[in-house]
Design an enzyme around this catalytic site. Structure first.
Site, PDB file in Angstrom:
ATOM      1  N   ASP A 144       0.831  -1.203   0.000  1.00  0.00           N
ATOM      2  CA  ASP A 144       0.000   0.000   0.000  1.00  0.00           C
ATOM      3  C   ASP A 144       0.870   1.259   0.000  1.00  0.00           C
ATOM      4  O   ASP A 144       0.554   2.245  -0.672  1.00  0.00           O
ATOM      5  CB  ASP A 144      -0.922  -0.022   1.214  1.00  0.00           C
ATOM      6  N   ARG A 189     -10.980  10.339 -11.941  1.00  0.00           N
ATOM      7  CA  ARG A 189     -10.313  10.415 -10.640  1.00  0.00           C
ATOM      8  C   ARG A 189      -9.780   9.074 -10.183  1.00  0.00           C
ATOM      9  O   ARG A 189      -9.086   8.981  -9.171  1.00  0.00           O
ATOM     10  CB  ARG A 189     -11.287  10.971  -9.600  1.00  0.00           C
ATOM     11  N   LYS A 190     -10.089   8.014 -10.923  1.00  0.00           N
ATOM     12  CA  LYS A 190      -9.660   6.674 -10.528  1.00  0.00           C
ATOM     13  C   LYS A 190      -8.285   6.358 -11.105  1.00  0.00           C
ATOM     14  O   LYS A 190      -8.013   6.619 -12.281  1.00  0.00           O
ATOM     15  CB  LYS A 190     -10.665   5.625 -10.993  1.00  0.00           C
TER      16      LYS A 190
END
Length: 230
Positions: A144, A189-190
């Site tokens: 992450d 926005r992804k």
């Protein structure tokens, strides 16, 4: 990770990307040198393999295509109109474990043109899950963090919406890993990213992951934080 505002800015400019939007954060007085220490540097806990691969990655920066990103213990965001020297007061999660070598030892390298990031990582004893093995949650954390840094390079402000991980082989503590993260595509926005986690020595694929990050509106985010007193 997130402290590499200057390095990210230079890398983005070289790759033709817009610079991340500036963000204000409160000044913390009497900040010690410890907060400003770049932790993405060799220390006594680094194994010979970690040092060797770090030197190889550093050599890749000679042409300017790759940029080494500094990593501080606390967040550092640039103040409006000021280079990124104003420290915030939030401890960076992968550096939450004190003591060299106890948790995550890592260094990241960004290629803005390829929208790709490499993270060299060594896992310490405080990350133990099964006896002698790295905890799956620790693996998820460094994945992450790697993909988040890549998203930061693109959007300036982004948050994880989804992280999907296939764990393929256990990772013994002390293993030197090379995480290869990259942007697969953008849809508004992804941001869709992928990551492969391999042993730096050898071809063992320990994990693979995909991530969806959402680009945030910096103005709306600042208003939200100010309203909540952050």
């Amino acid at each position: 990770m997130w402290g590499g505002s200057r390095a990210l800015g230079r890398a983005l400019a070289a790759g033709g990307w817009p610079r991340p939007p500036a963000r204000c954060c409160p000044h913390v007085p009497n900040v010690g040198q410890e907060r400003r220490q770049d932790l993405a540097q060799p220390n006594g806990s680094w194994s010979a393999a970690m040092r060797r691969h770090h030197q190889h990655l550093l050599a890749m920066t000679a042409t300017g295509t790759w940029v080494r990103l500094p990593s501080y213990r606390h967040h550092h965001h640039p103040t409006e109109g000021t280079p990124g020297d104003t420290p915030g007061d939030t401890r960076l999660f992968p550096h939450a474990i004190d003591g060299a070598g106890a948790g995550f030892e890592f260094a990241m390298f960004l290629n803005a043109t390829e929208r790709r990031i490499l993270c060299l990582c060594q896992t310490g004893p405080y990350l133990e899950g099964p006896p002698g093995m790295t905890h799956g949650g620790a693996i998820a954390t460094i994945i992450d963090s790697t993909l988040g840094t890549c998203a930061l390079a693109m959007a300036g402000m982004a948050m994880t919406a989804n992280l999907s991980i296939d764990y393929l082989a256990p990772i013994p503590l002390g293993t030197v890993l090379l995480l290869d993260g990259r942007t697969e595509r953008l849809e508004g926005r992804k941001m869709f990213l992928s990551c492969h986690v391999r042993a730096a020595d050898g071809d063992t694929l320990h994990a693979r992951a995909t991530g969806l990050f959402i680009r945030l509106d910096p103005t709306k985010q600042r208003v939200k934080e100010e309203g909540s007193g952050q």
